[in-house]
Enzyme design. Structure first.
Site, PDB file in Angstrom:
ATOM      1  N   VAL A  60      24.429  24.746  85.131  1.00 51.18           N
ATOM      2  CA  VAL A  60      23.430  25.780  84.841  1.00 51.18           C
ATOM      3  C   VAL A  60      23.882  27.182  85.238  1.00 51.18           C
ATOM      4  O   VAL A  60      23.230  28.159  84.873  1.00 51.18           O
ATOM      5  CB  VAL A  60      22.084  25.475  85.536  1.00 51.18           C
ATOM      6  CG1 VAL A  60      21.446  24.233  84.947  1.00 51.18           C
ATOM      7  CG2 VAL A  60      22.244  25.361  87.042  1.00 51.18           C
ATOM      8  N   TYR A  61      24.964  27.317  85.984  1.00 52.76           N
ATOM      9  CA  TYR A  61      25.424  28.650  86.359  1.00 52.76           C
ATOM     10  C   TYR A  61      25.904  29.387  85.109  1.00 52.76           C
ATOM     11  O   TYR A  61      26.849  28.960  84.445  1.00 52.76           O
ATOM     12  CB  TYR A  61      26.563  28.587  87.373  1.00 52.76           C
ATOM     13  CG  TYR A  61      26.201  28.022  88.732  1.00 52.76           C
ATOM     14  CD1 TYR A  61      24.887  27.785  89.091  1.00 52.76           C
ATOM     15  CD2 TYR A  61      27.195  27.729  89.663  1.00 52.76           C
ATOM     16  CE1 TYR A  61      24.564  27.263  90.333  1.00 52.76           C
ATOM     17  CE2 TYR A  61      26.883  27.216  90.915  1.00 52.76           C
ATOM     18  CZ  TYR A  61      25.569  26.977  91.239  1.00 52.76           C
ATOM     19  OH  TYR A  61      25.261  26.452  92.476  1.00 52.76           O
TER      20      TYR A  61
END
Length: 349
Positions: A60-61
């Site tokens: 998700v980064y």
């Protein structure tokens, strides 16, 4: 650089781990950092040169871009993949569909393939669930993760941001069904936020689960830019993103205690805040991230900082948590079962 065993395994990881949330800058990650490939290569190279062998990222980064930048950097720098311990995570929202998040077998098997592709590798050393999924039974999640370990796509599995009862339940299930257990927990822990010590730290020590610390500087609060009588400049991370939550009064008391120690050593408050964590027996590795090279250089110096016993006692006193039940009752009733006996019963603080 020193290396510590990851939980109850024989895998050695550096006591500092390079965090990659500052890589990229898509979506909500813009608030953390926006490093491009050239800057990422510089940060990664300096970290490896300093002895760091542990890199932590997540799908998700920056919506997967952090993983891409990390994998490309390993390639650009010609690093030996097998000398690195590469960690990433699964759980967060990676699309608009109803099954595009969570810890279901469907989502995990989809996302591990996506992470492998973005990282440019055929295996992940440490695959971590990013948080709890209240909709998915533990058996579904752990059976899927165990299949990944057996397939060779994942070497070890870890967890992040779990309550003590959640981690205990997962460890118990893994033990009795003989599937791969979580070998580590990635969690928020800092001298300005010691909540982990109430229930989770005793569990980690008892079960020999490693602790990987995220946001060790309390979201920049312990960076040295914050003082009781000083307002940080606009653009400082906490001026626009006041997270994680910090008890400001206790935090300023901690900074007041750290400041003279830092001056005496010609060190920064940030270095000593990181060094305090490295002095805690439960800690395996402290995850550091940087937007600028000077931040990274400052953080790297933390491994050389030490404290006297009196200094550690002073820091413990100014940062310790207020007593809560049942902790104070366990301490109160346990006076007669100490290794050194007899001892005088102490009233709880």
């Amino acid at each position: 650089m020193k290396y510590r065993l990851l939980g109850n395994t024989g895998l050695r990881v550096s006591e500092l781990c390079l965090g990659t949330m500052t890589f990229g800058g898509k979506g909500w990650a813009k608030m953390i950092g926006t490093l491009d490939q050239e800057a990422v290569d510089t940060i990664v190279k300096r970290s490896i040169d300093a002895g760091i062998n542990f890199i932590d990222t997540a799908n998700v980064y920056s919506e997967g871009w952090s993983e891409e930048l990390t994998g490309q950097s390993i390639k650009n720098l010609g690093l030996d993949r097998h000398k690195l311990v590469l960690a990433t995570k699964v759980r967060g929202q990676m699309g608009d569909g109803p099954n595009d998040s969570g810890l279901t077998r469907k989502h995990i098997l989809w996302q591990v393939e996506a992470s492998l592709r973005r990282l440019g590798t055929d295996y992940i050393d440490l695959y971590q669930i990013h948080s709890f999924d209240p909709l998915t039974p533990w058996q579904e999640t752990l059976w899927a993760l165990d299949d990944l370990v057996k397939s060779g796509k994942v070497r070890y599995i870890g967890a992040s941001n779990l309550a003590a009862w959640q981690l205990a339940t997962a460890l118990d299930f893994a033990h009795y069904t003989r599937v791969a257990p979580f070998v580590s927990l990635q969690a928020y822990y800092t001298i300005a936020g010691r909540d982990l010590e109430r229930e989770i730290v005793p569990l980690l020590l008892n079960q020999k689960v490693g602790l990987l610390v995220w946001s060790p500087l309390a979201g920049g609060f312990l960076s040295g830019k914050f003082r009781r009588d000083n307002t940080p400049a606009e653009g400082t991370r906490r001026t626009g993103f006041d997270f994680p939550p910090v008890d400001k009064e206790r935090g300023y008391n901690i900074i007041d205690a750290l400041e003279p120690m830092a001056k005496a050593r010609e060190a920064s408050i940030a270095q000593l805040a990181l060094a305090w964590l490295l002095h805690q027996p439960v800690v395996t590795s402290v995850i550091i991230g940087a937007n600028k090279m000077e931040q990274l250089e400052d953080n790297l110096k933390s491994i050389a900082a030490t404290f006297t016993p009196d200094e550690l006692k002073k820091l413990d006193a100014v940062s310790k948590l207020p007593a809560e039940y049942p902790g104070w009752m366990i301490q109160f009733t346990g006076f007669d079962r100490q290794v050194e006996w007899p001892v005088e019963r102490q009233m709880p603080d």
